[in-house]
Design a protein around this motif. Structure first.
Motif, PDB file in Angstrom:
ATOM      1  N   PHE A 153       7.256  -0.018  -3.316  1.00 19.58           N
ATOM      2  CA  PHE A 153       6.090  -0.383  -2.503  1.00 19.58           C
ATOM      3  C   PHE A 153       6.347  -0.302  -1.003  1.00 19.58           C
ATOM      4  O   PHE A 153       5.561  -0.814  -0.206  1.00 19.58           O
ATOM      5  CB  PHE A 153       5.604  -1.788  -2.888  1.00 19.58           C
ATOM      6  N   LYS A 154       7.446   0.348  -0.625  1.00 20.25           N
ATOM      7  CA  LYS A 154       7.746   0.533   0.809  1.00 20.25           C
ATOM      8  C   LYS A 154       7.754  -0.794   1.566  1.00 20.25           C
ATOM      9  O   LYS A 154       7.282  -0.884   2.700  1.00 20.25           O
ATOM     10  CB  LYS A 154       6.725   1.494   1.472  1.00 20.25           C
ATOM     11  N   ALA A 155       8.245  -1.825   0.923  1.00 19.25           N
ATOM     12  CA  ALA A 155       8.414  -3.127   1.581  1.00 19.25           C
ATOM     13  C   ALA A 155       9.682  -3.720   0.993  1.00 19.25           C
ATOM     14  O   ALA A 155       9.853  -3.728  -0.228  1.00 19.25           O
ATOM     15  CB  ALA A 155       7.217  -4.035   1.316  1.00 19.25           C
ATOM     16  N   THR A 156      10.579  -4.176   1.851  1.00 18.31           N
ATOM     17  CA  THR A 156      11.916  -4.573   1.418  1.00 18.31           C
ATOM     18  C   THR A 156      12.032  -6.092   1.282  1.00 18.31           C
ATOM     19  O   THR A 156      11.179  -6.841   1.742  1.00 18.31           O
ATOM     20  CB  THR A 156      12.970  -4.104   2.439  1.00 18.31           C
ATOM     21  N   LEU A 157      13.098  -6.539   0.624  1.00 22.24           N
ATOM     22  CA  LEU A 157      13.502  -7.959   0.585  1.00 22.24           C
ATOM     23  C   LEU A 157      12.421  -8.861  -0.002  1.00 22.24           C
ATOM     24  O   LEU A 157      12.297 -10.023   0.386  1.00 22.24           O
ATOM     25  CB  LEU A 157      13.829  -8.444   2.016  1.00 22.24           C
ATOM     26  N   LEU A 158      11.642  -8.318  -0.966  1.00 27.01           N
ATOM     27  CA  LEU A 158      10.514  -9.095  -1.507  1.00 27.01           C
ATOM     28  C   LEU A 158      10.995 -10.359  -2.200  1.00 27.01           C
ATOM     29  O   LEU A 158      10.414 -11.440  -2.035  1.00 27.01           O
ATOM     30  CB  LEU A 158       9.709  -8.239  -2.489  1.00 27.01           C
ATOM     31  N   GLY A 159      12.072 -10.229  -2.981  1.00 29.23           N
ATOM     32  CA  GLY A 159      12.555 -11.377  -3.747  1.00 29.23           C
ATOM     33  C   GLY A 159      13.096 -12.475  -2.844  1.00 29.23           C
ATOM     34  O   GLY A 159      12.726 -13.657  -2.980  1.00 29.23           O
ATOM     35  N   SER A 160      13.967 -12.135  -1.927  1.00 29.29           N
ATOM     36  CA  SER A 160      14.583 -13.152  -1.071  1.00 29.29           C
ATOM     37  C   SER A 160      13.567 -13.743  -0.086  1.00 29.29           C
ATOM     38  O   SER A 160      13.636 -14.916   0.265  1.00 29.29           O
ATOM     39  CB  SER A 160      15.807 -12.583  -0.344  1.00 29.29           C
ATOM     40  N   ARG A 170       0.491  -9.630   3.197  1.00 31.64           N
ATOM     41  CA  ARG A 170      -0.178  -8.325   3.401  1.00 31.64           C
ATOM     42  C   ARG A 170       0.425  -7.209   2.560  1.00 31.64           C
ATOM     43  O   ARG A 170      -0.266  -6.275   2.184  1.00 31.64           O
ATOM     44  CB  ARG A 170      -0.116  -7.942   4.888  1.00 31.64           C
ATOM     45  N   VAL A 171       1.739  -7.332   2.245  1.00 32.61           N
ATOM     46  CA  VAL A 171       2.359  -6.232   1.492  1.00 32.61           C
ATOM     47  C   VAL A 171       1.858  -6.187   0.056  1.00 32.61           C
ATOM     48  O   VAL A 171       2.081  -5.192  -0.639  1.00 32.61           O
ATOM     49  CB  VAL A 171       3.910  -6.291   1.520  1.00 32.61           C
ATOM     50  N   LEU A 172       1.163  -7.246  -0.401  1.00 35.47           N
ATOM     51  CA  LEU A 172       0.601  -7.219  -1.758  1.00 35.47           C
ATOM     52  C   LEU A 172      -0.387  -6.068  -1.917  1.00 35.47           C
ATOM     53  O   LEU A 172      -0.648  -5.609  -3.025  1.00 35.47           O
ATOM     54  CB  LEU A 172      -0.096  -8.545  -2.065  1.00 35.47           C
ATOM     55  N   GLU A 173      -0.956  -5.605  -0.802  1.00 32.97           N
ATOM     56  CA  GLU A 173      -1.925  -4.501  -0.885  1.00 32.97           C
ATOM     57  C   GLU A 173      -1.228  -3.130  -0.875  1.00 32.97           C
ATOM     58  O   GLU A 173      -1.869  -2.106  -1.110  1.00 32.97           O
ATOM     59  CB  GLU A 173      -2.932  -4.577   0.271  1.00 32.97           C
ATOM     60  N   ASN A 174       0.074  -3.094  -0.584  1.00 32.71           N
ATOM     61  CA  ASN A 174       0.800  -1.812  -0.621  1.00 32.71           C
ATOM     62  C   ASN A 174       0.678  -1.190  -2.010  1.00 32.71           C
ATOM     63  O   ASN A 174       0.687  -1.901  -3.014  1.00 32.71           O
ATOM     64  CB  ASN A 174       2.291  -2.012  -0.321  1.00 32.71           C
ATOM     65  N   MET A 182       0.818  -3.634  -5.266  1.00 31.09           N
ATOM     66  CA  MET A 182       1.845  -4.607  -5.614  1.00 31.09           C
ATOM     67  C   MET A 182       1.201  -5.830  -6.272  1.00 31.09           C
ATOM     68  O   MET A 182       1.721  -6.376  -7.243  1.00 31.09           O
ATOM     69  CB  MET A 182       2.618  -5.035  -4.365  1.00 31.09           C
ATOM     70  N   ARG A 183       0.023  -6.208  -5.761  1.00 38.38           N
ATOM     71  CA  ARG A 183      -0.686  -7.362  -6.343  1.00 38.38           C
ATOM     72  C   ARG A 183      -0.952  -7.123  -7.829  1.00 38.38           C
ATOM     73  O   ARG A 183      -0.655  -7.986  -8.672  1.00 38.38           O
ATOM     74  CB  ARG A 183      -1.999  -7.585  -5.593  1.00 38.38           C
ATOM     75  N   ALA A 184      -1.484  -5.945  -8.168  1.00 35.16           N
ATOM     76  CA  ALA A 184      -1.795  -5.642  -9.566  1.00 35.16           C
ATOM     77  C   ALA A 184      -0.521  -5.597 -10.397  1.00 35.16           C
ATOM     78  O   ALA A 184      -0.494  -6.065 -11.548  1.00 35.16           O
ATOM     79  CB  ALA A 184      -2.539  -4.306  -9.656  1.00 35.16           C
ATOM     80  N   ALA A 185       0.549  -5.054  -9.816  1.00 36.29           N
ATOM     81  CA  ALA A 185       1.813  -4.952 -10.557  1.00 36.29           C
ATOM     82  C   ALA A 185       2.345  -6.347 -10.883  1.00 36.29           C
ATOM     83  O   ALA A 185       2.798  -6.607 -12.001  1.00 36.29           O
ATOM     84  CB  ALA A 185       2.838  -4.158  -9.753  1.00 36.29           C
TER      85      ALA A 185
END
Lengths: 436, 436
Positions: A153-160, A170-174, A182-185
């Motif tokens: 999703f071209k956004a890093t460090l989501l877990g941490s 905002r990255v949920l819309e990537n 990302m939101r749907a996933a």
């Protein structure tokens, strides 16, 4: 990355086997290596290590990690970001936890130790304590961070970031390459949470004693120094720029050298200045990773040239000074060569220092195990960078074989080095004292 | 070519109007400019000057040139290569001819003077003599060479090679973008010849007194010197190479400067060496026109870099010495930086000197017309290069406006400069004496 070029090079393999851990540690090392191999079967493409966020391979790896955590005596849960969290309770239930862990997603066609090592290693140590019935005054939590690399999703460090409470909604819309957000996933991942639960995944600072991360170095420094382990001083800050030089195109045969306004030679001179300016200063690096002459032809003096600049340093002031000098050099070189330079900053991230007291815990553990003490900065980003928002962080680097290559199937690590790292991690936990 | 960059630059327009030819010459200049505009209507794409070999636009231009030649009192014929040949008979029929001319094909989206000037200018002079009933002891032949640029079939100098008897039969099998072979294009062109007649298009040396060519400079030297005209000393020889550097790719954050084997920085250093080595030596130029990092990324130390080298000099020994030094520098820089350099020679052509006696004819004519004498080499190839195989050659360059740009719609030339060139051409012909 350039596979053939790397294969052609003799790997800088100095004293790969100088670490000589004891028998227990040797078993830990074997177990870590075996688990890394087993975990690597969870891949999107057979024969390659590709495991991106919330794919089937990713879910398979999460299930395997959960199983190993449970076998090691941990209570296991997942959170809304997909992190896999195992808690090895302390002597008193509900005690604050020393957190450790790293990510279990990978880049495409990457290595099997990057990230995964930092999850598998503490599980192995805890399994040993569990078998011995050993507990500590503090709890230990091992987090397999679901996403660090940013591939899908071209956004890093989501877990941490979810754990640290800094997840950017905002990255949920990537969207990924297939157009799935990302939101749907996340909503469809069967985690038992929806994406709206992510803020609740954040830890409260009082639950946490600190965060320590074990990671393969992903560079050649320890290999070159002939050492298995290194204590990380800081995660470097980075500045990135894209530069476009505009000169005057001309016929390679008809424009005399003195009348040229050659964009490519201006770019080359700037590149060599960056290399020179960033050399000889510990922890500072400067890279021109992209360079091209749009519509270039062998018989045309280049009218345009484009290149990237990446400057990193563990010390923000050192980086800022280098960036200032480079930008000034660009202006000077462009003026002297009668070309224009358009400078665009594309990225700026401050450095994250490792907490002195937590670095000391690693240092004490390294000495306790009889290994030489060595410090180095991390030029790459890691989950510890995000975790620094909620707690003190420190990292232990493990030697990367094969010339120090990573993000590549050639990434490698020896069982001896894994054992040494596990021994040091165990020593750190067994003698852990919170900062006064 | 880079239009916007060029437009942004102030053109180096020094004393564009310093040439002040007489009234007759002024009329010649006006006529040449008007004919260049009329001829430019024969283009494959409206609004652009594109006229490639044996297209409808090319046939249209050939018909127009034939008509102007006939009006000027010439006998006109075409040959099997598509050349348009006008003969202005001497006082005695069948006398050997001084040949002049240039090409009437163009590059895609090129200028309207490149090549065409060298056909239109002698037609204008001859038309004036024809009107005055003036003939000479020698005949004059004007050849509109059908093909020089090599755009359609990736083979250059087709017209002048046919005339010189050096046409390479193998290029007849070359195909254009639509898959049409050159052979089929010639056979179907309605020239009254087939491609098998090309060898018969060759002149016999005894028919020819010499070849003189007028051409727009296609560079900034005359513009920078503030002069309308220059006598060409030689057409430069050229050596071209493609270089591929193989280093070791690495993470831009994790590989310290001292441990890098950065292919791009090696290439940049080589490029700057070429620039330095080729500067300060008259008639020598060196260009890196292509440069790229395959699969380069901002955060990866380049493992590979590719670039082109083009080295030209009017003196072959000067070029050979520069090439030797550059190849030695590549080896030295690669060794010091621990990278490999693969060197492939892609082109090698010796220089073609302009015959001393024929240069003198231009010099005498320039002086006779009261213009300052100036010499320069030609860094670009021209039909004279091929004609040198059958006869002595010499060239006159005419100042190129707009910063010296050519192969570009911005190519320009003033009517005053065209007039000056016509005046000098007329003087050369009127006082022509064959070398003793």
């Amino acid at each position: 990355m350039d596979l053939p070029a790397v294969v052609q090079q003799p790997p800088m393999m100095k004293q790969l086997h100088d670490a000589a851990p004891g028998d227990d540690a040797g078993l830990l090392g074997q177990r870590i290596m075996a688990h890394a191999r087993v975990l690597s079967a969870h891949t999107e493409t057979a024969g390659m290590m590709t495991r991106t966020y919330l794919t089937a391979a990713h879910h398979g790896a999460a299930a395997q990690l959960s199983a190993w955590m449970q076998e090691a005596g941990m209570q296991v849960r997942r959170d809304a970001a997909g992190n896999v969290i195992g808690r090895y309770e302390g002597n008193v239930a509900g005690a604050p936890a020393l957190i450790t862990g790293s990510h279990f997603d990978t880049v495409r066609n990457g290595g099997i130790y990057d990230g995964n090592l930092g999850v598998l290693l503490p599980i192995a140590s805890i399994a040993q304590w569990h078998a011995q019935g050993k507990r500590f005054d503090h709890a230990i939590e091992v987090i397999g961070f679901a996403e660090e690399e940013g591939v899908r999703f071209k956004a890093t460090l989501l877990g941490s970031r979810a754990v640290a409470g800094t997840f950017d909604q905002r990255v949920l819309e990537n969207q990924d390459a297939a157009g799935i957000s990302m939101r749907a996933a996340i909503d469809g991942a069967g985690l038992g949470f929806s994406s709206t639960d992510i803020p609740a995944a954040a830890y409260r600072p009082e639950q946490v004693l600190g965060f320590v991360e074990v990671h393969i170095e992903q560079g050649p420094v320890l290999l070159d120094a002939g050492l298995a382990l290194g204590v990380v001083t800081a995660i470097s800050g980075a500045s990135r720029f894209l530069i476009e030089i505009s000169g005057v195109a001309g016929h390679a045969g008809t424009v005399p050298m003195a009348l040229r306004q050659d964009a490519a030679m201006a770019a080359a001179e700037i590149g060599l200045y960056i290399e020179r300016r960033c050399s000889g200063s510990a922890g500072l690096v400067g890279t021109v990773g992209q360079f091209d002459i749009p519509d270039g032809a062998a018989n045309v003096v280049p009218g345009r040239a484009r290149f990237s600049i990446d400057i990193r340093a563990s010390d923000d002031a050192v980086r800022a000074a280098a960036v200032d000098d480079v930008l000034q050099a660009i202006t000077g070189i462009a003026a002297r060569r009668r070309v224009q330079a358009a400078i665009r900053k594309t990225h700026e991230a401050p450095g994250v220092p490792c907490a002195a007291w937590l670095q000391q815990r690693w240092e004490q553990a390294v000495r306790r195990c009889g290994f030489p003490l060595y410090h180095l900065p991390s030029g790459a980003g890691h989950d510890a960078m995000a975790m620094a928002a909620i707690t003190d962080v420190a990292m232990l680097f493990v030697r990367c074989g094969n010339g120090g290559i990573s993000h590549n199937p050639l990434e490698t690590m020896s069982a001896q080095d894994a054992a040494a790292a596990a021994q040091v991690f165990s020593a750190l936990v067994e003698h852990f004292e919170v900062s006064a």
